[in-house]
Design a protein around this motif. Structure first.
Motif, short mmCIF file in Angstrom:
data_model
loop_
_atom_site.label_atom_id
_atom_site.label_comp_id
_atom_site.label_asym_id
_atom_site.label_seq_id
_atom_site.Cartn_x
_atom_site.Cartn_y
_atom_site.Cartn_z
N ARG A 1 -17.48 4.18 11.86
CA ARG A 1 -16.33 3.38 11.47
C ARG A 1 -16.18 3.36 9.96
NH1 ARG A 1 -15.74 -2.43 10.05
NH2 ARG A 1 -13.51 -2.79 10.23
N VAL A 2 -14.95 3.54 9.49
CA VAL A 2 -14.66 3.39 8.07
C VAL A 2 -14.34 1.91 7.81
CG1 VAL A 2 -13.12 4.01 6.18
CG2 VAL A 2 -13.87 5.75 7.80
N GLY B 1 -11.52 9.99 7.50
CA GLY B 1 -11.47 8.96 8.53
C GLY B 1 -11.44 9.56 9.92
N GLN B 2 -10.63 10.60 10.09
CA GLN B 2 -10.55 11.27 11.40
C GLN B 2 -11.89 11.87 11.81
OE1 GLN B 2 -7.50 14.29 11.36
NE2 GLN B 2 -5.92 12.83 10.74
N SER C 1 -7.52 0.25 1.28
CA SER C 1 -7.04 0.21 2.65
C SER C 1 -8.09 -0.50 3.49
CB SER C 1 -6.83 1.62 3.20
OG SER C 1 -5.89 2.31 2.42
N SER D 1 -8.68 10.96 2.36
CA SER D 1 -9.23 9.82 3.10
C SER D 1 -8.89 9.90 4.57
CB SER D 1 -8.70 8.51 2.53
OG SER D 1 -9.17 8.31 1.22
N ALA D 2 -7.65 10.29 4.88
CA ALA D 2 -7.26 10.38 6.29
C ALA D 2 -8.09 11.44 7.01
CB ALA D 2 -5.77 10.70 6.40
N SER E 1 -9.08 -2.93 7.26
CA SER E 1 -8.85 -2.98 8.71
C SER E 1 -7.94 -4.14 9.10
CB SER E 1 -10.19 -3.15 9.42
OG SER E 1 -10.62 -4.49 9.27
N LEU F 1 -5.01 3.45 9.33
CA LEU F 1 -5.29 4.10 8.04
C LEU F 1 -6.76 4.51 7.96
CD1 LEU F 1 -3.33 1.58 5.81
CD2 LEU F 1 -2.63 3.91 6.35
N LEU F 2 -7.64 3.64 8.44
CA LEU F 2 -9.08 3.92 8.36
C LEU F 2 -9.49 5.02 9.33
CD1 LEU F 2 -10.37 0.25 8.06
CD2 LEU F 2 -9.79 1.85 6.25
N TYR F 3 -8.81 5.08 10.48
CA TYR F 3 -9.09 6.16 11.44
C TYR F 3 -8.44 7.47 10.99
CZ TYR F 3 -10.63 2.68 14.89
OH TYR F 3 -11.30 1.69 15.55
N GLY F 4 -7.61 7.42 9.95
CA GLY F 4 -6.95 8.63 9.48
C GLY F 4 -5.80 9.07 10.37
N GLN F 5 -5.34 8.19 11.25
CA GLN F 5 -4.20 8.57 12.11
C GLN F 5 -2.91 8.57 11.32
OE1 GLN F 5 -4.46 5.69 15.26
NE2 GLN F 5 -6.43 6.47 15.94
N VAL F 6 -2.87 7.76 10.27
CA VAL F 6 -1.70 7.68 9.41
C VAL F 6 -2.16 7.91 7.98
CG1 VAL F 6 0.05 6.12 8.48
CG2 VAL F 6 -0.46 6.10 10.93
N ILE F 7 -1.44 8.76 7.26
CA ILE F 7 -1.73 8.96 5.84
C ILE F 7 -0.99 7.89 5.05
CG2 ILE F 7 -1.34 10.50 3.88
CD1 ILE F 7 -1.83 12.83 5.82
N GLN G 1 -13.66 0.51 4.66
CA GLN G 1 -12.61 0.36 3.66
C GLN G 1 -12.44 1.68 2.92
OE1 GLN G 1 -12.53 -3.36 1.48
NE2 GLN G 1 -11.83 -2.37 -0.40
N ILE G 2 -11.20 1.92 2.47
CA ILE G 2 -10.92 3.06 1.60
C ILE G 2 -10.48 2.49 0.26
CG2 ILE G 2 -9.43 5.07 1.21
CD1 ILE G 2 -8.97 5.05 4.33
N ALA H 1 -14.46 9.19 12.62
CA ALA H 1 -14.17 8.56 13.91
C ALA H 1 -14.64 9.46 15.04
CB ALA H 1 -12.67 8.28 14.04
#
Lengths: 422, 422
Positions: free
Chosen positions: B39-40, B30-31, A45, B26-27, A47, A16-22, B42-43, B34
């Motif tokens: 590093r994120v 985050g992408q 969200s 946010s996603a 880690s 979620l934090l890397y934005g790979q998943v919404i 927290q959201i 990265a």
């Protein structure tokens, strides 16, 4: 109302934090909580790191009396949540026999070998209440700790949804004595929020004090949601329903359904009730109109097919559009799109046809026909109706909006007749 | 690496907590963070209430040295963020002349009357650095407060994206002396993550210490992302590119592109390089295959159209499928789907055709052909290729997966020849 607990949503996972998943889980939970009258105070969200999960739990419980957690319960290396929660609540993981039997049953049914990691899914903190997950292997866990409720659910959306609806929401209503709430949803299409609000201002003002109205806009229309709070009198739902005739009187032409029904699903009963078949001829929508229609299970009962005529040759050969019409008016014109709809009726052998042609962008615009110029047509045995409009919010949204407007054109022009109520 | 600041993302708006809007911002952030190596931590999504925004700001700055905020900058009553930030940073709102001129220009261009609320968009806290928003009326705001950077951006996705890419990311790299990072993305399709990992295990193990590999799965395939961290030596990117031939040797047949390219976009250059036109014949995908293909700007250069033959009559009349084939094998069969593809070539006058037929569910399954039974065919002037497989994860995903597999079938079977590099 002020006695109701605030809710905090916590979604766990580096992805979620890397934005790979919404994070779509939070929105679903927020919607469902709002429906029973509970307010979400914050969504966080975090880690997969244990110390960061613990810090977030500490902060969440300071803000809210209910903390709903998703994620980190899978059988892989990152199933950290369970271990963190066991430690956080000063407990230890123990085997939960009913869950083990359930997991074993799933693996037996699919004839797959069960690994040790799968068996570990039946381990739960000793002091939690296990929430049975009929649709997956990881159970939900309910902790009631010093007045705050913590619930852990899998991050897989359909498992989380099952647990929310079957277990979590009913338990929250009981645990916090949440008074019942009723919802009545009215679906509209074809009029923007501010225009709609203007038309129903008098009706809205006259709503009873315990009934609130929410405007939920989407691309092409607005969902209206009435929320009724208990006033101690009986038949709340019936009294709310009794408010609707006046709403229909004000904006009836824009209303296509009551309840949670999408426009593409609402047209099915209209066609079936009239015993009519449907086909489409698509240029700018490129197949999306047919896809939306066929996304509804059972649509094969009325939908026969589509001719996506992206190239003008296909418009001529497959839909019988007159080359002179194309030459005189262009592909994006009411004249062409009318011939497309009429051609689709003949070629697909359907009672009713819809046709689309437009300049979706980003290229292809001209001085007289800029990007976002859209033409639509509806044809049945008695009439052909067309319209032209402008809408430019980027290629994808232009096409989606066109599909909604085409379905609305269908709804507006179907022959009158005895029709089943949706 | 440890000197780099953690980033916190804060999205503001009641609509997020009610679940009326899914937080996709946010996603994206985050992408992008990265990608530059940040590093994120927290959201957090918080309400439109001032005290709750302030509480969230206080907590965010304890966790991270960069706080990126979106939302609450619109011209309506909920443009609270700006006022809260002015107070939070002990400042006051002042008129920013360049922003006012920009907003006035926008209203003049669209010939719309400018209201006082629009003029207020040019008010910013006196102690912020204004980030020019070329694509909207609300500017970004950059605060550098006691070592922590706070950035406020509009919640409208394309405005936020513009500000992130044009303003925020470059400034963060400078402000925190973020060492450059290189990314090389390789797109694969048709093999699951674990099988792919097995095939490239040796290659992955042999990667240099400063190059990390991430598996980013999607429905039907995996994106592989190499991230290269500076090792003080020159030509990092070229050295990463030099790792790819060995990857191609291991899994070349599954690789369809390098870089951020979708499969439906990658087929365009393949067709154009061979001077081939494309058409589709769709049953279970119901138009989604054509829609995906036409979602790519410029696809009209090679895509001519589709016949969505949802009803068997259309398969016979429009695609020339032999009724005896349907009777003997059924609509969902390799025999039928081959005739559909060949028929589409003839009827649409295209060089290459794809055809789909399957049982998308939830209804329609039988003992021998359960829900999720899918047949695909590819036809060109030299050959017709078909395959059958099973995939059942619900109607929508079944159809989406079928589309990906159909596009992959195209890629795998196009006639060999001199082809431009993607």
């Amino acid at each position: 109302m002020s006695l109701l607990p605030d809710v905090e949503i916590m979604t766990i996972g580096d992805e979620l934090l890397y934005g790979q998943v919404i994070d779509t889980n939070s929105a679903f939970m927020g919607q469902e909580l709002a429906k029973i009258g509970l307010r979400v105070r914050q969504i966080s969200s975090v880690s997969d790191r244990a110390d960061e999960i613990v810090a977030a739990l500490d902060q969440a419980r300071q803000r809210a009396r209910v903390v709903l957690i998703t994620g980190g319960l899978g059988p892989t290396k990152d199933d950290l949540t369970k271990h963190v929660l066991a430690r956080y609540f000063h407990s230890e993981l123990v085997l939960h026999e009913p869950t083990l039997a359930h997991v074993e049953g799933i693996f037996k049914r699919y004839n797959r070998p069960m690994l040790d990691v799968n068996r570990q899914q039946a381990l739960v903190p000793a002091n939690c209440e296990v929430l049975f997950n009929a649709v997956g292997t990881a159970p939900g866990m309910w902790f009631d700790d010093q007045g705050t409720v913590f619930v852990s659910m899998p991050g897989v959306p359909h498992e989380m949804k099952y647990l929310m609806n079957e277990q979590v929401l009913p338990r929250l209503q009981t645990r916090f004595q949440v008074p019942p709430i009723e919802h009545v949803v009215v679906q509209t299409v074809g009029l923007g929020e501010s225009f709609l609000a203007e038309k129903i201002a008098a009706w809205e003002t006259a709503l009873p004090a315990n009934v609130k109205l929410a405007y939920l806009p989407y691309l092409g229309g607005v969902r209206l949601r009435l929320t009724g709070y208990s006033d101690g009198q009986p038949d709340l739902r019936q009294r709310m329903q009794a408010l609707l005739p006046e709403l229909h009187a004000a904006i009836g032409e824009y209303i296509f359904a009551e309840g949670e029904v999408k426009l593409e699903a609402a047209i099915g009963p209209l066609l079936l009730a009239r015993n009519l078949t449907l086909g489409t001829a698509e240029s700018c929508t490129g197949g999306l109109l047919a896809h939306k229609i066929t996304s509804v299970p059972g649509s094969s009962a009325y939908f026969r097919g589509s001719i996506v005529a992206y190239h003008n040759d296909i418009k001529v050969q497959e839909l019988g559009v007159n080359p002179e019409t194309l030459a005189a008016h262009g592909a994006v014109s009411e004249a062409t799109v009318r011939e497309m709809a009429e051609g689709a009726r003949r070629r697909l052998g359907v009672d009713v046809a819809l046709a689309t042609s437009g300049i979706a962008g980003p290229g292809g615009g001209t001085e007289t026909k800029p990007v976002g110029t859209i033409c639509l047509a509806y044809a049945d045995a008695h009439q052909t109706v067309s319209r032209q409009f402008s809408f430019d919010r980027g290629r994808q949204l232009n096409v989606e909006y066109t599909v909604t407007m085409a379905l609305n054109l269908l709804r507006q022009n179907l022959p009158a007749g005895e029709v089943v109520k949706l």
